[in-house]
Design a protein around this motif. Structure first.
Motif, PDB file in Angstrom:
ATOM      1  N   THR A 162     -34.592 -48.082 -13.571  1.00  0.00           N
ATOM      2  CA  THR A 162     -33.864 -48.708 -15.269  1.00  0.00           C
ATOM      3  C   THR A 162     -33.447 -50.205 -15.686  1.00  0.00           C
ATOM      4  OG1 THR A 162     -32.437 -46.529 -15.626  1.00  0.00           O
ATOM      5  CG2 THR A 162     -31.475 -48.777 -16.591  1.00  0.00           C
ATOM      6  N   ILE A 163     -33.197 -50.670 -14.204  1.00  0.00           N
ATOM      7  CA  ILE A 163     -33.357 -52.795 -13.906  1.00  0.00           C
ATOM      8  C   ILE A 163     -34.451 -52.633 -13.867  1.00  0.00           C
ATOM      9  CG2 ILE A 163     -33.250 -54.485 -12.394  1.00  0.00           C
ATOM     10  CD1 ILE A 163     -30.788 -53.008 -11.238  1.00  0.00           C
ATOM     11  N   VAL A 164     -35.570 -52.576 -13.740  1.00  0.00           N
ATOM     12  CA  VAL A 164     -37.201 -52.588 -13.482  1.00  0.00           C
ATOM     13  C   VAL A 164     -37.383 -52.577 -15.677  1.00  0.00           C
ATOM     14  CG1 VAL A 164     -39.825 -52.183 -13.152  1.00  0.00           C
ATOM     15  CG2 VAL A 164     -37.286 -52.295 -11.380  1.00  0.00           C
ATOM     16  N   LYS A 165     -37.284 -51.404 -15.621  1.00  0.00           N
ATOM     17  CA  LYS A 165     -37.622 -50.837 -17.308  1.00  0.00           C
ATOM     18  C   LYS A 165     -36.746 -52.166 -18.231  1.00  0.00           C
ATOM     19  CE  LYS A 165     -36.727 -48.386 -21.113  1.00  0.00           C
ATOM     20  NZ  LYS A 165     -36.444 -47.059 -22.236  1.00  0.00           N
ATOM     21  N   ASN A 166     -35.348 -52.717 -17.575  1.00  0.00           N
ATOM     22  CA  ASN A 166     -34.994 -53.669 -18.764  1.00  0.00           C
ATOM     23  C   ASN A 166     -35.711 -54.996 -18.553  1.00  0.00           C
ATOM     24  OD1 ASN A 166     -32.325 -52.448 -19.616  1.00  0.00           O
ATOM     25  ND2 ASN A 166     -31.683 -52.355 -17.748  1.00  0.00           N
ATOM     26  N   TYR A 167     -36.236 -55.233 -16.653  1.00  0.00           N
ATOM     27  CA  TYR A 167     -37.422 -56.313 -17.700  1.00  0.00           C
ATOM     28  C   TYR A 167     -38.661 -56.678 -18.080  1.00  0.00           C
ATOM     29  CZ  TYR A 167     -38.970 -59.907 -14.794  1.00  0.00           C
ATOM     30  OH  TYR A 167     -40.058 -61.826 -14.466  1.00  0.00           O
ATOM     31  N   ILE A 168     -38.951 -55.413 -17.910  1.00  0.00           N
ATOM     32  CA  ILE A 168     -40.365 -55.120 -18.468  1.00  0.00           C
ATOM     33  C   ILE A 168     -39.971 -55.466 -19.704  1.00  0.00           C
ATOM     34  CG2 ILE A 168     -42.234 -53.479 -18.906  1.00  0.00           C
ATOM     35  CD1 ILE A 168     -41.963 -52.218 -16.808  1.00  0.00           C
ATOM     36  N   VAL A 169     -38.803 -54.691 -20.215  1.00  0.00           N
ATOM     37  CA  VAL A 169     -38.913 -55.435 -21.852  1.00  0.00           C
ATOM     38  C   VAL A 169     -38.776 -56.502 -21.851  1.00  0.00           C
ATOM     39  CG1 VAL A 169     -36.723 -54.821 -23.940  1.00  0.00           C
ATOM     40  CG2 VAL A 169     -37.664 -52.968 -22.492  1.00  0.00           C
ATOM     41  N   ARG A 170     -37.383 -57.419 -21.734  1.00  0.00           N
ATOM     42  CA  ARG A 170     -37.188 -58.816 -21.877  1.00  0.00           C
ATOM     43  C   ARG A 170     -38.521 -59.457 -21.314  1.00  0.00           C
ATOM     44  NH1 ARG A 170     -30.935 -60.193 -19.075  1.00  0.00           N
ATOM     45  NH2 ARG A 170     -29.740 -58.244 -19.443  1.00  0.00           N
ATOM     46  N   PHE A 282     -42.024 -54.265  -7.174  1.00  0.00           N
ATOM     47  CA  PHE A 282     -40.438 -54.267  -7.431  1.00  0.00           C
ATOM     48  C   PHE A 282     -39.654 -53.930  -6.399  1.00  0.00           C
ATOM     49  CE2 PHE A 282     -41.271 -54.297 -11.876  1.00  0.00           C
ATOM     50  CZ  PHE A 282     -41.438 -55.783 -12.441  1.00  0.00           C
ATOM     51  N   ARG A 283     -39.156 -55.134  -5.674  1.00  0.00           N
ATOM     52  CA  ARG A 283     -37.863 -54.417  -4.989  1.00  0.00           C
ATOM     53  C   ARG A 283     -36.723 -54.431  -4.653  1.00  0.00           C
ATOM     54  NH1 ARG A 283     -41.386 -57.104  -0.029  1.00  0.00           N
ATOM     55  NH2 ARG A 283     -42.911 -55.303   0.195  1.00  0.00           N
ATOM     56  N   PHE A 284     -35.935 -53.210  -4.441  1.00  0.00           N
ATOM     57  CA  PHE A 284     -34.641 -54.168  -4.694  1.00  0.00           C
ATOM     58  C   PHE A 284     -33.659 -53.683  -3.267  1.00  0.00           C
ATOM     59  CE2 PHE A 284     -36.198 -52.692  -8.718  1.00  0.00           C
ATOM     60  CZ  PHE A 284     -35.235 -52.990  -9.458  1.00  0.00           C
ATOM     61  N   ASP A 285     -32.896 -54.242  -2.664  1.00  0.00           N
ATOM     62  CA  ASP A 285     -31.693 -54.139  -1.349  1.00  0.00           C
ATOM     63  C   ASP A 285     -30.750 -53.551  -2.451  1.00  0.00           C
ATOM     64  OD1 ASP A 285     -30.122 -55.962  -2.065  1.00  0.00           O
ATOM     65  OD2 ASP A 285     -31.505 -57.228  -0.897  1.00  0.00           O
ATOM     66  N   ARG A 286     -28.683 -53.416  -1.597  1.00  0.00           N
ATOM     67  CA  ARG A 286     -28.438 -52.693  -2.624  1.00  0.00           C
ATOM     68  C   ARG A 286     -27.374 -53.694  -3.137  1.00  0.00           C
ATOM     69  NH1 ARG A 286     -28.800 -49.721   2.218  1.00  0.00           N
ATOM     70  NH2 ARG A 286     -29.398 -47.120   1.419  1.00  0.00           N
ATOM     71  N   ASP A 287     -27.767 -55.263  -2.529  1.00  0.00           N
ATOM     72  CA  ASP A 287     -26.971 -56.143  -3.282  1.00  0.00           C
ATOM     73  C   ASP A 287     -27.281 -56.293  -4.645  1.00  0.00           C
ATOM     74  OD1 ASP A 287     -24.795 -56.514  -1.018  1.00  0.00           O
ATOM     75  OD2 ASP A 287     -26.227 -58.188  -0.450  1.00  0.00           O
ATOM     76  N   ASP A 288     -29.140 -55.871  -4.938  1.00  0.00           N
ATOM     77  CA  ASP A 288     -29.754 -56.150  -6.295  1.00  0.00           C
ATOM     78  C   ASP A 288     -29.570 -55.128  -7.031  1.00  0.00           C
ATOM     79  OD1 ASP A 288     -31.656 -58.098  -5.644  1.00  0.00           O
ATOM     80  OD2 ASP A 288     -32.511 -56.995  -4.099  1.00  0.00           O
ATOM     81  N   LEU A 289     -29.545 -53.834  -6.511  1.00  0.00           N
ATOM     82  CA  LEU A 289     -28.955 -52.777  -7.116  1.00  0.00           C
ATOM     83  C   LEU A 289     -27.393 -52.713  -7.590  1.00  0.00           C
ATOM     84  CD1 LEU A 289     -30.113 -49.726  -5.093  1.00  0.00           C
ATOM     85  CD2 LEU A 289     -31.149 -50.641  -7.455  1.00  0.00           C
ATOM     86  N   ARG A 290     -26.217 -53.631  -6.941  1.00  0.00           N
ATOM     87  CA  ARG A 290     -24.931 -53.945  -7.209  1.00  0.00           C
ATOM     88  C   ARG A 290     -24.814 -54.355  -8.609  1.00  0.00           C
ATOM     89  NH1 ARG A 290     -22.008 -57.640  -5.642  1.00  0.00           N
ATOM     90  NH2 ARG A 290     -23.419 -58.213  -3.661  1.00  0.00           N
ATOM     91  N   THR A 291     -26.063 -55.883  -8.355  1.00  0.00           N
ATOM     92  CA  THR A 291     -25.531 -56.837  -9.377  1.00  0.00           C
ATOM     93  C   THR A 291     -27.060 -56.754 -10.976  1.00  0.00           C
ATOM     94  OG1 THR A 291     -27.486 -58.621  -8.103  1.00  0.00           O
ATOM     95  CG2 THR A 291     -24.502 -58.732  -7.274  1.00  0.00           C
ATOM     96  N   ASN A 292     -27.270 -55.836 -10.419  1.00  0.00           N
ATOM     97  CA  ASN A 292     -28.099 -55.279 -11.927  1.00  0.00           C
ATOM     98  C   ASN A 292     -29.819 -56.584 -11.328  1.00  0.00           C
ATOM     99  OD1 ASN A 292     -27.401 -53.311 -12.500  1.00  0.00           O
ATOM    100  ND2 ASN A 292     -25.800 -53.811 -14.042  1.00  0.00           N
ATOM    101  N   GLN A 293     -30.205 -56.611 -10.527  1.00  0.00           N
ATOM    102  CA  GLN A 293     -30.907 -57.841 -10.167  1.00  0.00           C
ATOM    103  C   GLN A 293     -32.246 -57.014  -9.654  1.00  0.00           C
ATOM    104  OE1 GLN A 293     -28.650 -61.333  -8.634  1.00  0.00           O
ATOM    105  NE2 GLN A 293     -29.008 -62.213 -10.320  1.00  0.00           N
ATOM    106  N   LEU A 294     -33.348 -58.149  -9.580  1.00  0.00           N
ATOM    107  CA  LEU A 294     -34.362 -57.538  -8.571  1.00  0.00           C
ATOM    108  C   LEU A 294     -35.981 -58.720  -8.130  1.00  0.00           C
ATOM    109  CD1 LEU A 294     -37.176 -58.292 -10.708  1.00  0.00           C
ATOM    110  CD2 LEU A 294     -35.960 -56.520 -12.654  1.00  0.00           C
ATOM    111  N   GLN A 295     -35.879 -58.019  -7.049  1.00  0.00           N
ATOM    112  CA  GLN A 295     -37.218 -58.913  -6.542  1.00  0.00           C
ATOM    113  C   GLN A 295     -38.246 -59.067  -6.717  1.00  0.00           C
ATOM    114  OE1 GLN A 295     -36.822 -58.694  -2.082  1.00  0.00           O
ATOM    115  NE2 GLN A 295     -34.828 -57.780  -2.538  1.00  0.00           N
ATOM    116  N   LEU A 296     -39.332 -58.821  -8.338  1.00  0.00           N
ATOM    117  CA  LEU A 296     -40.645 -59.511  -8.045  1.00  0.00           C
ATOM    118  C   LEU A 296     -41.509 -59.727  -6.844  1.00  0.00           C
ATOM    119  CD1 LEU A 296     -42.370 -58.204 -10.579  1.00  0.00           C
ATOM    120  CD2 LEU A 296     -42.664 -60.449 -11.301  1.00  0.00           C
ATOM    121  N   VAL A 297     -42.252 -58.895  -6.419  1.00  0.00           N
ATOM    122  CA  VAL A 297     -42.503 -59.193  -5.349  1.00  0.00           C
ATOM    123  C   VAL A 297     -44.584 -59.489  -5.141  1.00  0.00           C
ATOM    124  CG1 VAL A 297     -41.486 -58.452  -3.670  1.00  0.00           C
ATOM    125  CG2 VAL A 297     -42.990 -57.108  -4.153  1.00  0.00           C
ATOM    126  N   THR A 298     -45.394 -58.632  -6.233  1.00  0.00           N
ATOM    127  CA  THR A 298     -46.677 -59.333  -6.629  1.00  0.00           C
ATOM    128  C   THR A 298     -47.041 -58.318  -7.930  1.00  0.00           C
ATOM    129  OG1 THR A 298     -46.904 -56.585  -6.370  1.00  0.00           O
ATOM    130  CG2 THR A 298     -47.539 -57.697  -4.467  1.00  0.00           C
TER     131      THR A 298
END
Length: 356
Positions: A162-170, A282-298
């Motif tokens: 869901t976080i990835v989808k939201n980022y792609i939309v934005r 994209f990559r996620f650790d548990r902190d990213d899931l908690r804060t609704n953020q993501l790491q875009l790596v490629t």
């Protein structure tokens, strides 16, 4: 005169008076009798050869035994729950956070082989292009069926998707981002450890494979083109896997088709289609899931129609209806520049263009 419980002749001399009978009000109920340690033999038993008239009863431990049993059951349940949570709970084994990697990006312009097709009606262009069956907007970014992984629950996998989808939309569908006016909506979702790279990409764009705004978002040069239709066509897929016990990885592969007009042109001017394919990891650790953020790596981007000779790192500068790519090739490559990236360019297939 005696009391109601006294003999008719009165209380015998020397016997206790009614007021002196301290046991008169004592009631021997069933629980008292059952708790007695001594029990008198019955008449039938006394007819047998019993020397004593009473027998000693074993002490009753029924209440205590029941309490001990209940306590043992509760302890067993608590112990079993602790073992289950230790094995299955996703937060049971804290892992050291994997270092956040900088985004690596590749942006490839696709040059048309002839004139860019155009039409006054954007719907007609869509209907005669490969994007005809594509859904509009976020409907073209459906979430896949999700399952838990070895170390992440199903709800965590769904959260990452869901976080990835939201980022792609934005980053691909918001008009203010597409037209290059601002990128705050996308920036707000980026892991804090990548924000310095994100900001440098927009403040000081460079074609070095690290600092191209077009690697982060779809960004069309507002001096070149504007949206003719905000109903952007989208098609693609999302996929989530567990990279390790502390990391979820989501891959996104989507194609976006935009109807464009030249900046400043009238609304009835010929429009053209501009296609962008984004393959993102994209990559996620548990902190990213908690804060609704993501790491875009490629970020691997193909976009056209574009001219190979134009820099596509800062803005995408589409060729519009009736324009040609020209004969220029991509910018030169300096093999001595270890920080530089090799400019790439492809050819846009005629099958990717609307049919006349």
């Amino acid at each position: 005169m005696g009391g109601p419980g006294d003999p008719p002749e009165g209380t015998p001399e020397g016997g206790p008076g009614g007021a002196e009978d301290e046991y008169r009000s004592v009631v021997f109920d069933e629980s008292f009798v059952r708790a007695a340690r001594l029990q008198e033999f019955s008449a039938e038993e006394r007819m047998a050869d019993h020397a004593p008239a009473v027998r000693r009863r074993p002490p009753l431990h029924r209440g205590l035994t029941r309490q001990v049993l209940i306590l043992a059951v509760l302890i067993a349940i608590a112990f079993g729950t602790a073992i289950y949570m230790g094995v299955r709970h996703p937060y049971s084994s804290p892992q050291a956070r994997r270092p956040v990697e900088p985004l690596r990006m590749t942006v490839i312009p696709l040059a048309p082989q002839g004139k860019v097709p155009g039409a006054a009606d954007a719907e007609r262009l869509y209907a005669h292009s490969p994007a005809a069956p594509f859904p509009v907007g976020a409907k073209g970014i459906p979430l896949p069926v999700s399952r838990s992984t070895a170390h992440f629950s199903e709800s965590q996998v769904v959260a990452a998707l869901t976080i990835v989808k939201n980022y792609i939309v934005r980053s691909s569908l918001h008009p203010e981002v597409i037209t290059g006016h601002e990128a705050r909506a996308a920036r707000a979702m980026v892991d804090p450890e990548q924000l310095a790279q994100f900001d440098q990409s927009f403040d000081h764009p460079a074609a070095d494979g690290r600092h191209a705004p077009t690697g982060w978002v779809v960004r069309i040069d507002p001096a070149r083109a504007r949206l003719a239709d905000e109903e952007i066509r989208v098609s693609g897929s999302l996929r989530a896997v567990e990279a390790d016990s502390a990391t979820l990885e989501v891959t996104a592969d989507h194609t976006f088709v935009y109807a464009l007009l030249p900046t400043g042109a009238a609304s009835d001017a010929p429009a053209s289609l501009f296609t962008v394919r984004r393959e993102l990891t994209f990559r996620f650790d548990r902190d990213d899931l908690r804060t609704n953020q993501l790491q875009l790596v490629t970020s691997y981007v193909q976009a056209g129609p574009l001219a190979c000779a134009e820099d596509a790192s800062s803005y995408l500068r589409p060729l519009l209806a009736g324009q040609r790519a020209g004969s220029g090739g991509p910018a030169g490559t300096n093999p001595y520049d270890s920080d530089g990236a090799t400019p790439l360019c492809g050819t846009l297939s005629t099958q990717a263009q609307p049919r006349a």
